[in-house]
Every structure is written in structure tokens, then in C-alpha cells.
Design an enzyme around this catalytic site. Structure first.
Site, PDB file in Angstrom:
ATOM      1  N   HIS A  61       0.816  -1.208   0.000  1.00 19.60           N
ATOM      2  CA  HIS A  61       0.000   0.000   0.000  1.00 19.60           C
ATOM      3  C   HIS A  61       0.855   1.265   0.000  1.00 19.60           C
ATOM      4  CE1 HIS A  61      -3.021  -2.695   2.334  1.00 19.60           C
ATOM      5  NE2 HIS A  61      -3.107  -2.901   1.032  1.00 19.60           N
ATOM      6  N   LYS A  70       5.715   5.790   8.411  1.00 17.33           N
ATOM      7  CA  LYS A  70       5.162   4.874   9.407  1.00 17.33           C
ATOM      8  C   LYS A  70       6.275   4.328  10.299  1.00 17.33           C
ATOM      9  CE  LYS A  70       1.594   3.357   6.191  1.00 17.33           C
ATOM     10  NZ  LYS A  70       1.150   2.280   5.310  1.00 17.33           N
ATOM     11  N   TYR A 130       1.154   0.618  14.258  1.00 22.85           N
ATOM     12  CA  TYR A 130       1.996   1.607  13.605  1.00 22.85           C
ATOM     13  C   TYR A 130       1.481   3.015  13.785  1.00 22.85           C
ATOM     14  CZ  TYR A 130      -1.311   0.754   9.711  1.00 22.85           C
ATOM     15  OH  TYR A 130      -2.433   0.580   8.930  1.00 22.85           O
ATOM     16  N   ASP A 169      -6.142  -5.981  -2.645  1.00 24.14           N
ATOM     17  CA  ASP A 169      -4.744  -6.369  -2.838  1.00 24.14           C
ATOM     18  C   ASP A 169      -4.579  -7.383  -3.969  1.00 24.14           C
ATOM     19  OD1 ASP A 169      -3.984  -4.598  -0.893  1.00 24.14           O
ATOM     20  OD2 ASP A 169      -3.826  -6.106   0.680  1.00 24.14           O
TER      21      ASP A 169
END
Length: 186
Positions: A61, A70, A130, A169
Site C-alpha cells: 500500500h 510509518k 503503527y 490487494d
């Protein structure tokens, strides 16, 4: 904390100091001053937590606008965490780094903005947490197909039919299509 370089210099493995005894452990997972001294200048605006079962593959992503840096870690289980450099001007554009993150090794990974990110759960279950430097913007989110031959990520998957992917995905675009879109949007 110890900062470990990867083959993409801006991607960092962070090994926190863990203080433990028979009662359990303590570790510091974010300290703005220490991270800045290590070259990670991040302001976080959002924290996320996902739980996934074995063979779940999430990613790759990225966001074409509002790219997110992140700081990722696993608090239960183990994942293979993977990042791909999408910075068009970078000498490491299109290269990837992978690292096993687990509740046992306590490693964290710094994923700078403008990188694609994904992970594969290798334990029975994993909790993945995260911090993000920008807000999630679904209208700008994209996905590169996990097995794109131009990137050639070594996921260590022997039974592809056992992978668990979202519909989004599974329909990820090729790296070449992502590169074209990035060129247009820059």
C-alpha cells in the site's frame, strides 16, 4: 535504542532497549528527541492497530498524495515487513527491504513517506501496530500487486494458494503502472 541501517539508507530498523525481569518488561517505543538524533524527523498524527491470521498478506500500500511515514512494530506474533522505495528521484527507486518483526525481537521499522508498505503474517496470529505521519486518505490509496516481477520481493511463500489477500490487494496494479501514475502526479 540502537538504529540499524538497511540497504535503503532512509529505512531504519530500530532496536529498543528492553528492561526485563521475572515480572515482565519495559521498553520505550517512541521518544521524539532520540529519534530526531537518529535522523528520523517525524510528527505522528494517527496510530493504527491490525490483527491478522497466518498467511495474511497486506499490501503493498501507498498513497499518491498525503504519503504516510510509518513507525511499525509487532506486539504479538511475527510478520515479514516489506517496504519498496517509490521516490522517483531516489537511487534506490524500486528496491525493497524486508525485515522480520516480532513480539520476541521487539524490532521496529521506520518507513519514510513515499514508500509502498506491506507485510506477511508468519505466526498463527499477529498484532501489528503503527504510527503515521499523515492521515489515511482512501481516495489517494493505491496497491501494488504483492508478486510483481519487476520488484521480485522474496516473501518466502511456498504455497501461494494459502495466502489470504483482500480483494483490493488481489487487484493491485503492476509496479510499472504505479511508476507511470507517480510520474503523472509529481
Amino acid at each position: 535504542m540502537k538504529i540499524i541501517e538497511t540497504r535503503i539508507p532512509d529505512v531504519k530498523i530500530i532496536e529498543p532497549k528492553v528492561f526485563g525481569d521475572e515480572r515482565g518488561f519495559f521498553m520505550e517505543t517512541w521518544n521524539e528527541k532520540a529519534f530526531r538524533e537518529a535522523g528520523i524527523n517525524a510528527t505522528f498524527v494517527q496510530d493504527n492497530h491490525s490483527r491478522s491470521v497466518k498467511n495474511t498478506l497486506r499490501g503493498l500500500h501507498y498513497q499518491v498524495k498525503q504519503p504516510q511515514g510509518k513507525l511499525v512494530r509487532v506486539t504479538r506474533g511475527e510478520v515479514l515487513d516489506v517496504v519498496v522505495d517509490l521516490r522517483l528521484e531516489s537511487p534506490t527507486f524500486g528496491r525493497w527491504v524486508g525485515e522480520y518483526l516480532s513480539e520476541d525481537n521487539n524490532l521496529m521499522l521506520w518507513v519514510p513517506p513515499r514508500f509502498a508498505h506491506g507485510f506477511l503474517v508468519v505466526s498463527d496470529e499477529a498484532d501489528f501496530q503503527y504510527k503515521c505521519t499523515d492521515f489515511y486518505a482512501p481516495e489517494y490509496e493505491r496497491s501494488i500487486v504483492w508478486d510483481d516481477p519487476d520488484i521480485s520481493i522474496e516473501w518466502g511463500v511456498s504455497e501461494v494458494d494459502k495466502l489470504r489477500l483482500s480483494a483490493k490487494d488481489m487487484m493491485g496494479q503492476s509496479f510499472d503502472a504505479a511508476k507511470t501514475e507517480l510520474l503523472i502526479s509529481s
